[in-house]
Structure formats: structure tokens, C-alpha cells
Design a protein around this motif. Structure first.
Motif, PDB file in Angstrom:
ATOM      1  N   ARG A 158       0.921  -1.171  -0.036  1.00 22.22           N
ATOM      2  CA  ARG A 158       0.104  -0.024   0.038  1.00 22.22           C
ATOM      3  C   ARG A 158       1.140   1.242   0.018  1.00 22.22           C
ATOM      4  NH1 ARG A 158      -5.419   0.140   1.469  1.00 22.22           N
ATOM      5  NH2 ARG A 158      -5.369  -1.741   2.368  1.00 22.22           N
ATOM      6  N   ARG A 159       0.739   1.885  -1.111  1.00 22.98           N
ATOM      7  CA  ARG A 159       1.777   3.159  -1.014  1.00 22.98           C
ATOM      8  C   ARG A 159       1.602   4.119   0.049  1.00 22.98           C
ATOM      9  NH1 ARG A 159       1.999   8.117  -4.104  1.00 22.98           N
ATOM     10  NH2 ARG A 159       4.086   8.530  -4.967  1.00 22.98           N
ATOM     11  N   SER A 160       0.625   4.457   0.510  1.00 24.77           N
ATOM     12  CA  SER A 160       0.391   5.188   1.444  1.00 24.77           C
ATOM     13  C   SER A 160       1.128   4.849   2.698  1.00 24.77           C
ATOM     14  CB  SER A 160      -1.304   5.610   1.674  1.00 24.77           C
ATOM     15  OG  SER A 160      -1.853   4.452   2.189  1.00 24.77           O
ATOM     16  N   ALA A 161       0.868   3.465   3.107  1.00 28.09           N
ATOM     17  CA  ALA A 161       1.667   3.159   4.202  1.00 28.09           C
ATOM     18  C   ALA A 161       3.254   3.247   4.043  1.00 28.09           C
ATOM     19  CB  ALA A 161       1.207   1.636   4.566  1.00 28.09           C
ATOM     20  N   TYR A 162       3.467   2.886   2.808  1.00 24.49           N
ATOM     21  CA  TYR A 162       4.999   3.060   2.440  1.00 24.49           C
ATOM     22  C   TYR A 162       5.604   4.352   2.778  1.00 24.49           C
ATOM     23  CZ  TYR A 162       9.234   2.158  -0.595  1.00 24.49           C
ATOM     24  OH  TYR A 162      10.311   1.934  -1.022  1.00 24.49           O
ATOM     25  N   LEU A 163       4.897   5.383   2.225  1.00 23.91           N
ATOM     26  CA  LEU A 163       5.305   6.607   2.372  1.00 23.91           C
ATOM     27  C   LEU A 163       5.135   7.061   3.882  1.00 23.91           C
ATOM     28  CD1 LEU A 163       3.855   8.131  -0.942  1.00 23.91           C
ATOM     29  CD2 LEU A 163       6.353   7.432  -0.488  1.00 23.91           C
ATOM     30  N   GLN A 164       4.099   6.743   4.566  1.00 22.51           N
ATOM     31  CA  GLN A 164       3.909   7.093   5.983  1.00 22.51           C
ATOM     32  C   GLN A 164       5.064   6.713   6.940  1.00 22.51           C
ATOM     33  OE1 GLN A 164       0.420   5.546   7.657  1.00 22.51           O
ATOM     34  NE2 GLN A 164       1.182   5.535   9.896  1.00 22.51           N
ATOM     35  N   ALA A 175      20.140  -5.900   1.322  1.00 20.74           N
ATOM     36  CA  ALA A 175      19.891  -6.754   2.381  1.00 20.74           C
ATOM     37  C   ALA A 175      19.224  -6.163   3.711  1.00 20.74           C
ATOM     38  CB  ALA A 175      21.414  -7.415   2.747  1.00 20.74           C
ATOM     39  N   HIS A 176      18.129  -6.661   3.824  1.00 24.79           N
ATOM     40  CA  HIS A 176      17.385  -6.579   5.338  1.00 24.79           C
ATOM     41  C   HIS A 176      16.571  -5.171   5.134  1.00 24.79           C
ATOM     42  CE1 HIS A 176      19.378 -10.041   6.688  1.00 24.79           C
ATOM     43  NE2 HIS A 176      20.501  -9.245   7.116  1.00 24.79           N
ATOM     44  N   GLU A 177      16.552  -4.569   4.075  1.00 25.00           N
ATOM     45  CA  GLU A 177      15.855  -3.318   3.871  1.00 25.00           C
ATOM     46  C   GLU A 177      14.248  -3.378   4.203  1.00 25.00           C
ATOM     47  OE1 GLU A 177      16.354  -5.000  -0.327  1.00 25.00           O
ATOM     48  OE2 GLU A 177      17.895  -4.536   1.427  1.00 25.00           O
ATOM     49  N   GLU A 178      13.657  -4.813   3.650  1.00 27.57           N
ATOM     50  CA  GLU A 178      12.296  -4.917   3.417  1.00 27.57           C
ATOM     51  C   GLU A 178      11.967  -5.332   4.934  1.00 27.57           C
ATOM     52  OE1 GLU A 178      15.037  -7.219   2.533  1.00 27.57           O
ATOM     53  OE2 GLU A 178      13.969  -7.794   0.682  1.00 27.57           O
ATOM     54  N   THR A 179      12.828  -5.881   5.825  1.00 33.81           N
ATOM     55  CA  THR A 179      12.615  -6.033   7.010  1.00 33.81           C
ATOM     56  C   THR A 179      12.665  -4.858   8.171  1.00 33.81           C
ATOM     57  OG1 THR A 179      13.439  -8.384   7.005  1.00 33.81           O
ATOM     58  CG2 THR A 179      13.174  -7.466   9.360  1.00 33.81           C
ATOM     59  N   ASP A 180      13.359  -3.930   7.899  1.00 31.31           N
ATOM     60  CA  ASP A 180      13.436  -2.623   8.463  1.00 31.31           C
ATOM     61  C   ASP A 180      11.964  -2.050   8.173  1.00 31.31           C
ATOM     62  OD1 ASP A 180      15.458  -0.212   9.506  1.00 31.31           O
ATOM     63  OD2 ASP A 180      13.951   0.635   8.335  1.00 31.31           O
ATOM     64  N   LEU A 181      11.532  -2.073   6.888  1.00 29.92           N
ATOM     65  CA  LEU A 181      10.345  -1.478   6.572  1.00 29.92           C
ATOM     66  C   LEU A 181       9.168  -2.187   7.286  1.00 29.92           C
ATOM     67  CD1 LEU A 181       8.563   0.486   4.651  1.00 29.92           C
ATOM     68  CD2 LEU A 181       8.615  -1.136   2.885  1.00 29.92           C
ATOM     69  N   ALA A 182       9.321  -3.458   7.095  1.00 28.57           N
ATOM     70  CA  ALA A 182       8.142  -4.311   7.718  1.00 28.57           C
ATOM     71  C   ALA A 182       8.243  -3.861   9.142  1.00 28.57           C
ATOM     72  CB  ALA A 182       8.461  -5.641   7.581  1.00 28.57           C
ATOM     73  N   TRP A 183       9.061  -3.821   9.859  1.00 28.41           N
ATOM     74  CA  TRP A 183       9.174  -3.583  11.345  1.00 28.41           C
ATOM     75  C   TRP A 183       8.339  -2.155  11.834  1.00 28.41           C
ATOM     76  CZ3 TRP A 183      14.413  -5.547  13.763  1.00 28.41           C
ATOM     77  CH2 TRP A 183      14.184  -7.054  13.601  1.00 28.41           C
TER      78      TRP A 183
END
Length: 293
Positions: A158-164, A175-183
Motif C-alpha cells: 500500500r503506497r500510502s503506508a510505505y510513504l507514511q 539486504a534487510h531493507e524490507e525487514t526494516d520497513l516491515a518492522w
């Protein structure tokens, strides 16, 4: 809900990129906006084009330097206009023309859903890789479930959540950039789902093919903990990964590179520290993956 698809490329997989773009343009009832980001490279000429009568579009962006995976994806999101952004590796492709419609239906019906992590299937019929199922109990890839991280090149967000929450951490490079975002998304109250019905094809390739895999993996794991975890959990998390790495890795050269990266992670700035609330850690524990492993 409008759907965009961001594809990063180094310009060296022309046939594969053509296939990836065509699989996005061929999505039924979706009119996908495709954004191709040349990460420090020219985007090659492609034969893929929107089907006749489709409102799908293709946009290309050339970055002057390789900004890494998180930097390239952030630039792609900046250029998107979709409510949902699907990220696709340039050597992957969607298994069905119904993927985008399925994703759109889920996001429209579930406002607290931030990320759908796709099921990755080997096009040659192989058993798949355990790392492609983002949970500890990965034995059944055809079982959907809530998760605490996701696959960066096989997902919809969801783009709004990504930007939020600030997008992906560009300092990580790989490496691990998606986990940082997920947390951070979990901390903001969103959900992340592994959806076995959303299928992407991808050839089996080991992540260790990257020259700096071990160093960046270790450095970014330290940064991940320093940025996101309360200090007691950070100590447990990093201690566990030191033990797991020593037990799993048999190569002296790999261990040397890993510990070199670990030292870099300790010494160099990790960027802004925003430790998660203890209630977020408790939520992750209930989801089956506490932030200590």
C-alpha cells in the motif's frame, strides 16, 4: 485502486526484463502503470508494450549512479501514481494475469493490510527455496499466513503506508531493507500477509552470488537492530545471529567477511533510531517470529 509496478534493472537482462514487463502489462482488469528504474544504467529497448485497448503505461527512469535496491525502489515509488505498488525483480514474472486483480481486491477490502508477500515458484519445477517463505515454519509454501517480513522483489505494498513510515532505508544498499520497513509498518499498526495465491516465477539463484553478500548481510543486520529494537532485544537478536552464523557457515572466508560487516555495523551510523514499542515486539511474538531471531 490504481496499481503500479516498479522493476529495477541494471540493464544487463534484456530478455528477462522484457518478460517481466510483459507479465505486468498483461494483467487482466488492472491497467498497470509500469515504472522501470535503471539503477545507474540505461534501460534497454524493449519489445513489451501495453496490449491494444489497455490503459496500462510504461515509464522509464535512469538514475545516474547505482543507488542500491532500497534507493532504486524509493525512486520508483516517488514516480508512481498507484495506490498499490507491486515490486518485481527484473528476472521474475507473474504466473497469472489475475495477480493484480487479486491484490487489488485484498487491499480494497482490508484497510489495515500494508504488504502482500508473494509465493515464489521455480519455473523449472524445483522445490523452491526456504528463504522465499518469510516465516520460521516454511515447510508448506502453499499455506498463507500473517508474517513479520516479506520478499522485497515479490510483493505488493500500500503506497500510502510505505510513504507514511519513510520508505526503505537507503543506507542499507542491499539486504534487510524490507525487514526494516516491515518492522516499522507493524509498529504503525499495519498487517503483513504471505499470500500463497499471489504467485511469481523466479529462477533459483543463491543470494551468495553477490560479492558483498556476507559483509552487507551482517552490517545491515546490526543496523536493523540498532534502528528498530529496544536495546535488550537488540542484544538478544545480534547475539542469536552470531551463534547461528557460526553454527551454519563452514567457510572461513565467509565468516571473515560476515564479522567484518558486523564490525562496520557497530562502528558506522545506522541512521535514525526509532525503537519499536514493546507491544509491537509482543505482537511479533504472537505472530510466531519475535524480533530476536
Amino acid at each position: 485502486m490504481k496499481i503500479s509496478c516498479v522493476i529495477l534493472t541494471m540493464g544487463n537482462r534484456v530478455a528477462e526484463l522484457d518478460r517481466a514487463v510483459m507479465s505486468a502489462l498483461d494483467q487482466a482488469d488492472a491497467d498497470v502503470e509500469v515504472v522501470i528504474v535503471g539503477n545507474g544504467a540505461d534501460v534497454p529497448e524493449l519489445t513489451a508494450s501495453p496490449p491494444e485497448g489497455s490503459a496500462s503505461t510504461v515509464q522509464t527512469i535512469r538514475l545516474e549512479t547505482n543507488e542500491g535496491i532500497p534507493g532504486g525502489r524509493n525512486r520508483g515509488v516517488d514516480a508512481c501514481s498507484g495506490d498499490i505498488v507491486m515490486f518485481l525483480d527484473d528476472d521474475g514474472w507473474y504466473a497469472s494475469p489475475e495477480v493484480a486483480a487479486h491484490v487489488r481486491e485484498r487491499f480494497a477490502a482490508e484497510p489495515d493490510l500494508a504488504v502482500i508477500s508473494f509465493r515464489v515458484v521455480d519455473p523449472d519445477g524445483g522445490p523452491g527455496q526456504r528463504r522465499h517463505v518469510p516465516r520460521l515454519r516454511a515447510g508448506d509454501p502453499e499455506r498463507s499466513s500473517p508474517v513479520t517480513t516479506f520478499l522485497g522483489g515479490a510483493c505488493a505494498i500500500r503506497r500510502s503506508a510505505y510513504l507514511q513510515v519513510g520508505g526503505q532505508p537507503e543506507r542499507f544498499f542491499y539486504a534487510h531493507e524490507e525487514t526494516d520497513l516491515a518492522w516499522r509498518l507493524l509498529g504503525a499498526g499495519y498487517r503483513i500477509e504471505y499470500d500463497a495465491r499471489a504467485v511469481m516465477y523466479h529462477p533459483q539463484v543463491p543470494p551468495t552470488r553477490h560479492a558483498d553478500f556476507y559483509r552487507l548481510n551482517a552490517r545491515n543486520r546490526v543496523w536493523l537492530a540498532r534502528r528498530n529494537l529496544p536495546w535488550p532485544l537488540a542484544a538478544l537478536y545480534l547475539g542469536n545471529w552470531i551463534v547461528l552464523t557460526i553454527l551454519r557457515e563452514r567457510s572461513g572466508a565467509a565468516l571473515s567477511a560476515w564479522f567484518r560487516g558486523f564490525r562496520e555495523g557497530v562502528r558506522e551510523s545506522a541512521g535514525e533510531r526509532r525503537p519499536m514499542a514493546w507491544r509491537t515486539a509482543w505482537r511479533m511474538l504472537k505472530l510466531g517470529r519475535p524480533p530476536i531471531v
